[in-house]
Design a protein around this motif. Sequence first.
Motif, short mmCIF file in Angstrom:
data_model
loop_
_atom_site.label_atom_id
_atom_site.label_comp_id
_atom_site.label_asym_id
_atom_site.label_seq_id
_atom_site.Cartn_x
_atom_site.Cartn_y
_atom_site.Cartn_z
N THR A 108 0.81 -1.22 0.00
CA THR A 108 0.00 0.00 0.00
C THR A 108 0.84 1.26 0.00
O THR A 108 0.30 2.36 0.13
CB THR A 108 -0.93 0.01 1.23
OG1 THR A 108 -0.13 -0.09 2.42
CG2 THR A 108 -1.91 -1.14 1.18
N ASN A 109 2.15 1.13 -0.13
CA ASN A 109 3.03 2.30 -0.14
C ASN A 109 3.83 2.38 -1.43
O ASN A 109 4.99 2.79 -1.44
CB ASN A 109 3.96 2.29 1.07
CG ASN A 109 4.82 1.02 1.13
OD1 ASN A 109 4.60 0.08 0.37
ND2 ASN A 109 5.78 1.00 2.04
N LEU A 110 3.20 1.98 -2.54
CA LEU A 110 3.85 2.08 -3.84
C LEU A 110 4.02 3.54 -4.23
O LEU A 110 3.34 4.42 -3.67
CB LEU A 110 3.03 1.34 -4.90
CG LEU A 110 2.83 -0.16 -4.68
CD1 LEU A 110 1.90 -0.73 -5.74
CD2 LEU A 110 4.17 -0.89 -4.71
N PRO A 111 4.89 3.85 -5.19
CA PRO A 111 5.03 5.23 -5.64
C PRO A 111 3.69 5.82 -6.08
O PRO A 111 2.94 5.20 -6.83
CB PRO A 111 5.99 5.11 -6.83
CG PRO A 111 6.81 3.90 -6.52
CD PRO A 111 5.86 2.95 -5.85
N GLY A 112 3.40 7.01 -5.57
CA GLY A 112 2.14 7.67 -5.90
C GLY A 112 1.01 7.34 -4.95
O GLY A 112 -0.04 7.99 -4.99
N PHE A 113 1.18 6.33 -4.06
CA PHE A 113 0.15 5.95 -3.10
C PHE A 113 0.40 6.65 -1.77
O PHE A 113 1.52 6.66 -1.26
CB PHE A 113 0.19 4.44 -2.84
CG PHE A 113 -0.40 3.59 -3.92
CD1 PHE A 113 -1.52 2.81 -3.66
CD2 PHE A 113 0.16 3.55 -5.19
CE1 PHE A 113 -2.05 1.99 -4.65
CE2 PHE A 113 -0.37 2.75 -6.18
CZ PHE A 113 -1.49 1.97 -5.91
N ALA A 114 -0.63 7.23 -1.20
CA ALA A 114 -0.54 7.70 0.18
C ALA A 114 -0.47 6.49 1.09
O ALA A 114 -1.23 5.53 0.93
CB ALA A 114 -1.75 8.56 0.53
N ALA A 115 0.46 6.49 2.04
CA ALA A 115 0.61 5.37 2.96
C ALA A 115 -0.54 5.35 3.96
O ALA A 115 -1.01 6.40 4.41
CB ALA A 115 1.94 5.45 3.68
#
Length: 624
Positions: free
Chosen positions: A343-350
């Motif tokens: 859930t912390n991929l680039p572009g994703f808010a953690a």
Amino acid sequence: MSHFAAIVKPPRPLGRFCRPLWAAGVSLAITALTPQAFAACQYVVNDQWGGGFTATIKVTNSGTAPVSGWNINWRYNGADRITSSWNVTMSGSNPYTASNVGWNGNLQPNQTVEFGVQGSKGSAPAELAVISGAICDGSASSSPTSSAPASSRSSTVTSSSNSSAPTVMGCGNNTLFCLDFENTAPGTIPSGFTQEGNGIAVVQGQEARSGNRSVKFTSTNASNYGYFKKNSVSGTHWGRLYYKMKTPVPNINTWLHGTFVTSRGNNAEFRFVDTVQEASGKHQYIYNVEPGDVSLQGAYAYNFDSSWVCTEWYVNHQTQTYRFFRNGEELFFTNGGRTTGATNLPGFAAVPASLDWLGFGFRSYQQSGGIEGWIDDVAVGGDRIGCNTPQPSSSSAPSSSAPSSSLVSSSSTSRGVSSSSLPSTSASSMPSSSSATSTSSAASASSLPQASTWSLNPSASYLNFVTTKNTHVIEAHSFGEISGAISDGGIATLTINLSSVNTGIALRDQRMRDLLFEVVSFPNATVTLAVPNGLLTNLAVGSTSEIDVTATLNLHGVDQPLATRVSVQKLTNNRVLVQNLTPVLVSAADYDLSNGVEALRAAVAIASISKAVPVDFTLVFDAR
């Protein structure tokens, strides 16, 4: 008489469940085949390549009495032949006989083990062998073990023992809220919740999965929707929701995006149960985040019909991972062509440690003729709640730990479970059965010895890794000397003697020691991990807990975190089996080993050697 069922970890159908094994930017797509069964015994091919294959057989004692000793038989009709095996005693040369080894001959009720084989094959696909033997029809004792080589285990799907179709509502343990709406008057809001939007209401005498009340939702566009919201929910939790759509669902000839479960935190929206219907009428499930409208995407494989569907989700802010189940079956999502639950991929808010609120209902993001449906039996908690059976009592189930922030800061639920009853642990601990599934236990946790320390049993343990050279040549290697312990303070350590590397070629071993690992300066690699509180002492004999962990690997003088999912099985009162369930990928660049990999490549004058390798382990710890 005890009855046995041999079970295989279900393979992932191609296109939807195929997990790529990534190494140096190259994807090795692992083909997963359907298991072949005779009576209770089953056999599955985990991995195959041009001239070889690996396969796994798994057996469960589903009876009520302990058993000891087992053997099974099979024969290949084609060119397949076994070349090696693990956690089993093999004899014969087609037909073959497999018998338990010394340490896995005794099996408690509901205890499972698996063993594996590796073999050679011809040009045809690996054969699905038919297994026979007394254990297969329940007429004799049997026992299982668990492990498989790195290349096969890293491509195998695991699924929970309680992942069958829904039959019972159930609230589970460590529950934040559990709503069947029977105590909520029609037209009112459930106690402890607030309402957002007008397109949601508790109704009576319409559709209901249990009782005669449910929640009806209506949404025609993004501004016409409704949610019931709970404030202050942990960023690590399990959830379950049943929905039923009014059919036919409007088809707007492009696609239809709608959300059943959403939340907000740190100025971002996290949609945990989200769906997109395409023009064909098929829909997929997604995990969607705003800002950015970025997603983990499932397959377009489902139809909205008139049946109740059970959805479950699990999110963990500590490991930044997400899981999703439909009617008990775990679905796997992709992003950028790769299977992932991150859930912390680039572009994703953690996902934050605490969500401002979590809401259920429905919101359509496109203009439509009106989406209608019903929701029932909604629950959120620190443990998996499931679709089918009530959770086992605390005396026989693995302990669970909610995050230290607790799951909620409000008072009561419709089932009368107050937030003060939820356990709290130190911030460093991770949920055990919050991401765990357990088999039924043979003894209560309270009867287990409170062992203060555990030692690694090196003869029953292994650690393997896989390398790829010239893009397509895959080879499995191991380390001959590993040691470890779990301290009374709950710190697990594993020490790997890098000089004990075993590739099967002495010259290559020496080059790895000198050029890659530089063992004169860095003789060992060390893994450290904080064990979740109470996991080993509270786990009952015969029970298995699956947990997400993040360890620290010190290799070549560099410390880096490594996240994986492991299975922890209590074999006896004094023996625990730990295995990785997801691949542990170690990148050379992270540990200043890139130059060493290049030196190896140059020494043998080949085109390439992968700079990322999957690692696979089975560790057995004995109490002392």
